[in-house]
Design an enzyme around this catalytic site. Structure first.
Site, short mmCIF file in Angstrom:
data_model
loop_
_atom_site.label_atom_id
_atom_site.label_comp_id
_atom_site.label_asym_id
_atom_site.label_seq_id
_atom_site.Cartn_x
_atom_site.Cartn_y
_atom_site.Cartn_z
N ASP A 121 0.83 -1.20 0.00
CA ASP A 121 0.00 0.00 0.00
C ASP A 121 0.87 1.26 0.00
OD1 ASP A 121 -2.44 1.34 0.07
OD2 ASP A 121 -2.53 1.37 2.25
N GLU A 134 0.22 -0.14 -4.86
CA GLU A 134 -0.51 1.12 -5.00
C GLU A 134 0.55 2.22 -5.03
OE1 GLU A 134 -3.62 4.16 -2.82
OE2 GLU A 134 -2.22 2.96 -1.67
#
Length: 346
Positions: A2, A38
């Site tokens: 992330d 991400e």
């Protein structure tokens, strides 16, 4: 991994590259390991491929650009970072579906002219995970509205078909497949001091948006620490089998079956980059798949029907809102989508 864009590690290889190399040299030698990123910086180098098309770093990246262009097209919202996606959203979406990133090094007005992204057309479609909704894009909204609660049904169906019939890896958010009636609001279970800071900070953050300039409007934003905020976000599973929810689930199943038959078996070895064009709300994107066949997708995001002089060049595998014209040609109603597959050249 992330928020790669928020990880600061100057030495090379940095920690992301080190993790990728360790995975490929370790468990990746005996089994397939997917490393999905991400990364708001759109760094194509983190998705590099080897001589046989194998990932040498990240396997794929969540493609926020596709989401943002579709969100603008479906809802008309242009606040905050959506401003960067509002000028020519149909062309931007077509480029992102064909080439990966929509922003590939151009200056971003939202970022005060800072350039964002790297060229990505050399990467295969499966290096990108595309989506219409995620926990970020829904849960970070003030009231946690899902896309179908914000957009006209026709626009959202068009976007859904584009998502599931394109060769990128599609992601569905929980409940999206039946257009769940429940929102997904930002909730947490922190101690009193931190919970208050999160609630206050979240309301300050929304003060940058026109709809929440007024303090009374910000006060209506749900408290993340309140039990009812969590309760409102729980799925109601029984609704899948009734009324419009069942109709939506049937549509998703039909689109996935079309994808299973015509797209997935031909993804391995799909060519790098696709071709795209757009005009008057209409886009056309074409990819060359791994067996040499061509997949073309047409979609009309404009408010008017569009007539095309040419008939499709291949087998029509999906059609919604598209009509054959007398003497040849096509008419695409607003919201129309058509997918065609043609055999390899020669």
């Amino acid at each position: 991994i992330d928020a790669v864009h928020a990880i600061r590690d100057d030495p090379r290889p940095d920690i992301i590259e080190d993790i990728a190399r360790s995975l490929r040299a370790g468990p990746g030698r005996s089994r397939r390991v997917h490393l999905v990123l991400e990364n708001d910086r759109n760094e194509a180098r983190r998705l590099a491929r080897g001589p046989r098309g194998e990932p040498v770093a990240g396997t794929a990246q969540w493609n926020d650009d596709v989401h943002h262009f579709i969100h603008v097209l479906a809802t008309g919202e242009r606040d905050g970072y959506y401003a960067d996606f509002a000028d020519e959203p149909v062309a931007g979406l077509a480029r992102a579906l064909a080439e990966g990133f929509g922003w590939q090094g151009e200056p971003s007005a939202f970022r005060d002219g800072e350039r964002r992204g790297e060229p990505s057309a050399h990467l295969p479609p499966v290096a990108f995970v595309d989506f219409l909704q995620t926990h970020d894009q829904v849960g970070n909204r003030a009231f946690g509205e899902r896309l179908h609660a914000l957009a006209p049904a026709g626009r959202e169906r068009t976007a859904l078909a584009c998502l599931l019939l394109s060769p990128q890896v599609p992601l569905l958010f929980m409940g999206e497949e039946w257009a769940a009636s429940t929102p997904f609001q930002f909730f947490c279970d922190f101690g009193p001091d931190l919970a208050r800071a999160v609630s206050d900070g979240r309301r300050r953050e929304f003060g940058r948006f026109a709809a929440f300039e007024d303090e009374a409007a910000r006060a209506r934003i749900p408290d993340p620490g309140a039990p009812e905020t969590f309760a409102r976000s729980k799925l109601q599973w029984a609704e899948r089998d009734a009324g419009p929810h069942a109709e939506r689930l049937a549509l998703v199943k039909a689109l996935l079956e079309c994808r299973r038959r015509h797209v997935v078996p031909r993804l391995a070895g799909a060519a790098q980059g696709g071709r795209w064009e757009s005009a008057k709300g209409l886009m056309r994107v074409e990819w060359t798949l791994g067996d040499g066949s061509r997949l073309a997708l047409r979609a009309n995001f404009g408010p008017e029907a569009v007539d095309l002089p040419a008939a499709p060049a291949g087998e029509i595998v999906w059609r919604l809102g598209v009509h054959d014209l007398p003497g040849g040609g096509l008419r695409l109603d607003p919201g129309a989508v058509q997918a065609e597959r043609a055999p390899a050249h020669g």
